[in-house]
Design a protein around this motif. Sequence first.
Motif, PDB file in Angstrom:
ATOM      1  N   THR A 100       0.808  -1.216   0.000  1.00 26.93           N
ATOM      2  CA  THR A 100       0.000   0.000   0.000  1.00 26.93           C
ATOM      3  C   THR A 100       0.842   1.267   0.000  1.00 26.93           C
ATOM      4  O   THR A 100       0.510   2.254  -0.653  1.00 26.93           O
ATOM      5  N   PHE A 101       1.962   1.242   0.733  1.00 28.06           N
ATOM      6  CA  PHE A 101       2.769   2.450   0.919  1.00 28.06           C
ATOM      7  C   PHE A 101       4.225   2.208   0.550  1.00 28.06           C
ATOM      8  O   PHE A 101       4.723   1.084   0.646  1.00 28.06           O
ATOM      9  N   LEU A 102       4.915   3.277   0.153  1.00 27.55           N
ATOM     10  CA  LEU A 102       6.369   3.251   0.108  1.00 27.55           C
ATOM     11  C   LEU A 102       6.907   3.317   1.538  1.00 27.55           C
ATOM     12  O   LEU A 102       6.215   3.775   2.457  1.00 27.55           O
ATOM     13  N   HIS A 103       8.138   2.857   1.729  1.00 22.32           N
ATOM     14  CA  HIS A 103       8.641   2.713   3.099  1.00 22.32           C
ATOM     15  C   HIS A 103       8.837   4.059   3.801  1.00 22.32           C
ATOM     16  O   HIS A 103       8.875   4.103   5.026  1.00 22.32           O
ATOM     17  N   ARG A 104       8.919   5.135   3.047  1.00 22.67           N
ATOM     18  CA  ARG A 104       9.011   6.453   3.701  1.00 22.67           C
ATOM     19  C   ARG A 104       7.756   6.746   4.527  1.00 22.67           C
ATOM     20  O   ARG A 104       7.775   7.584   5.423  1.00 22.67           O
ATOM     21  N   ASP A 105       6.671   6.030   4.233  1.00 23.28           N
ATOM     22  CA  ASP A 105       5.407   6.212   4.949  1.00 23.28           C
ATOM     23  C   ASP A 105       5.113   5.031   5.867  1.00 23.28           C
ATOM     24  O   ASP A 105       3.957   4.686   6.112  1.00 23.28           O
ATOM     25  N   PHE A 138      -2.343  -0.264  -4.054  1.00 25.01           N
ATOM     26  CA  PHE A 138      -1.570   0.956  -3.871  1.00 25.01           C
ATOM     27  C   PHE A 138      -2.456   2.103  -3.382  1.00 25.01           C
ATOM     28  O   PHE A 138      -3.581   2.288  -3.846  1.00 25.01           O
ATOM     29  N   SER A 139      -1.903   2.912  -2.480  1.00 22.35           N
ATOM     30  CA  SER A 139      -2.600   4.103  -2.000  1.00 22.35           C
ATOM     31  C   SER A 139      -2.706   5.137  -3.114  1.00 22.35           C
ATOM     32  O   SER A 139      -1.803   5.281  -3.950  1.00 22.35           O
ATOM     33  N   GLN A 140      -3.789   5.881  -3.074  1.00 21.57           N
ATOM     34  CA  GLN A 140      -4.007   6.921  -4.077  1.00 21.57           C
ATOM     35  C   GLN A 140      -3.080   8.112  -3.895  1.00 21.57           C
ATOM     36  O   GLN A 140      -3.031   9.013  -4.739  1.00 21.57           O
ATOM     37  N   ARG A 141      -2.291   8.127  -2.810  1.00 21.36           N
ATOM     38  CA  ARG A 141      -1.408   9.270  -2.550  1.00 21.36           C
ATOM     39  C   ARG A 141      -0.224   9.320  -3.513  1.00 21.36           C
ATOM     40  O   ARG A 141       0.452  10.352  -3.606  1.00 21.36           O
ATOM     41  N   ILE A 199       2.604   5.516   8.744  1.00 20.48           N
ATOM     42  CA  ILE A 199       1.197   5.496   8.318  1.00 20.48           C
ATOM     43  C   ILE A 199       0.773   4.053   8.068  1.00 20.48           C
ATOM     44  O   ILE A 199      -0.336   3.636   8.446  1.00 20.48           O
ATOM     45  N   ALA A 200       1.644   3.290   7.434  1.00 21.41           N
ATOM     46  CA  ALA A 200       1.328   1.890   7.157  1.00 21.41           C
ATOM     47  C   ALA A 200       1.026   1.136   8.441  1.00 21.41           C
ATOM     48  O   ALA A 200       0.039   0.384   8.520  1.00 21.41           O
ATOM     49  N   ASP A 201       1.847   1.315   9.447  1.00 17.69           N
ATOM     50  CA  ASP A 201       1.627   0.603  10.708  1.00 17.69           C
ATOM     51  C   ASP A 201       0.352   1.076  11.394  1.00 17.69           C
ATOM     52  O   ASP A 201      -0.391   0.272  11.957  1.00 17.69           O
ATOM     53  N   THR A 231       4.404  -1.907   3.747  1.00 19.57           N
ATOM     54  CA  THR A 231       5.088  -1.071   2.770  1.00 19.57           C
ATOM     55  C   THR A 231       5.669  -1.955   1.673  1.00 19.57           C
ATOM     56  O   THR A 231       5.776  -3.177   1.819  1.00 19.57           O
ATOM     57  N   CYS A 232       6.087  -1.319   0.591  1.00 23.67           N
ATOM     58  CA  CYS A 232       6.700  -2.053  -0.506  1.00 23.67           C
ATOM     59  C   CYS A 232       7.946  -2.791  -0.022  1.00 23.67           C
ATOM     60  O   CYS A 232       8.144  -3.966  -0.351  1.00 23.67           O
ATOM     61  N   ARG A 233       8.772  -2.129   0.755  1.00 25.76           N
ATOM     62  CA  ARG A 233       9.998  -2.782   1.222  1.00 25.76           C
ATOM     63  C   ARG A 233       9.685  -3.965   2.125  1.00 25.76           C
ATOM     64  O   ARG A 233      10.351  -5.004   2.058  1.00 25.76           O
ATOM     65  N   GLN A 234       8.689  -3.838   2.984  1.00 30.53           N
ATOM     66  CA  GLN A 234       8.312  -4.954   3.848  1.00 30.53           C
ATOM     67  C   GLN A 234       7.833  -6.139   3.017  1.00 30.53           C
ATOM     68  O   GLN A 234       8.213  -7.284   3.270  1.00 30.53           O
TER      69      GLN A 234
END
Length: 338
Positions: free
Chosen positions: A252-257, A289-292, A260-262, A268-271
């Motif tokens: 859903t999220f890139l790891h920079r977020d 994927f999140s719409q952000r 928010i994911a947790d 996240t993508c990396r996870q």
Amino acid sequence: MSRRELVVLGTASMVPTRTRNHNGYVLFFDGTTILFDPGEGTQRQMTLAGVSATDLSRIAITHLHGDHSLGLAGVVQRISGDGVQHTVPVSFPASGEPWVRHLLAAGAYDHYERLTLQPLSPRSAADGAVVVPRVPGERDAPGPGETRRDASVLTARSLDHRIDAVGYRLDEPDGVSFDPAALAAAGVPPGPDVGRLARDGVLTLADGRTVSRAQVSAARPGQSVAFVMDTRLCDAVHALADGVDLLVIESTFLHRDVEIADRFAHLTCRQAASVAASAGVRHLVLTHFSQRYAEPDELPLAFEREAREVFDGEVTVAADLDRVPLPPRRREVVTGRR
């Protein structure tokens, strides 16, 4: 003819975008065709993808958030309207049954569908996994050159989301494939004798010689697919992904977020890619994927780049209406798969 591929109907998470529909995935696996997580708009996406209601042998829902289930109403009405003659089981977390029943009664239509509801409670199982029951007549078809095989097994495990959620895994048993050249060399003619050899394990030829199944066959490793949607990292994610040929997993999220994911119980993508790397996954399919994230700058480029930082296998950043074939069979049987 044997068909093994994932058809992606939708890849957006909570909010659809101009280019991405709500979730929806169809897995063709020989005689089994599973529709996973029919979000809003799934019926239309099926039409665009060339997937018929009569194709569906099962519907599997991970949880009852709308982006994974709102399309159930339309799909079932389509099953009814198209006069699908076989029974279609619908599996889902047991606590979601009231919402499932509401969706099935969401509009007025003639109820010609044949459904079997299968509420699942994996938490009650000793090892956290439950086998999803088959319905009468639900069976895989053998592929070209293969002996008749036991049906593949669909299991479910509880995930860690904000409501009850499950992940699914389809496992094909290991088996054998006959080698046509070896059969010919041994003097086994095509036809009923091959069937008898497959059934009995040994065949006596007209000249008195005996041929064993092991002499004319090779190991046929079973294939496996895992489907992991909304969840935090947990033991079940790793168990579902362990050694699979194809892992379809939320990103859903890139790891920079990651915070928010947790907070919202997502990966996240990396996870997701790290799970695939540690589990020995062959082909990783990222989705939900999140719409952000803007396209084309972040989707798919940033997601693919982040995944490849930790995973060196095949990666697909899924787009609506993608078709993803299963990888070719492994040459050796994989031991230790869960």
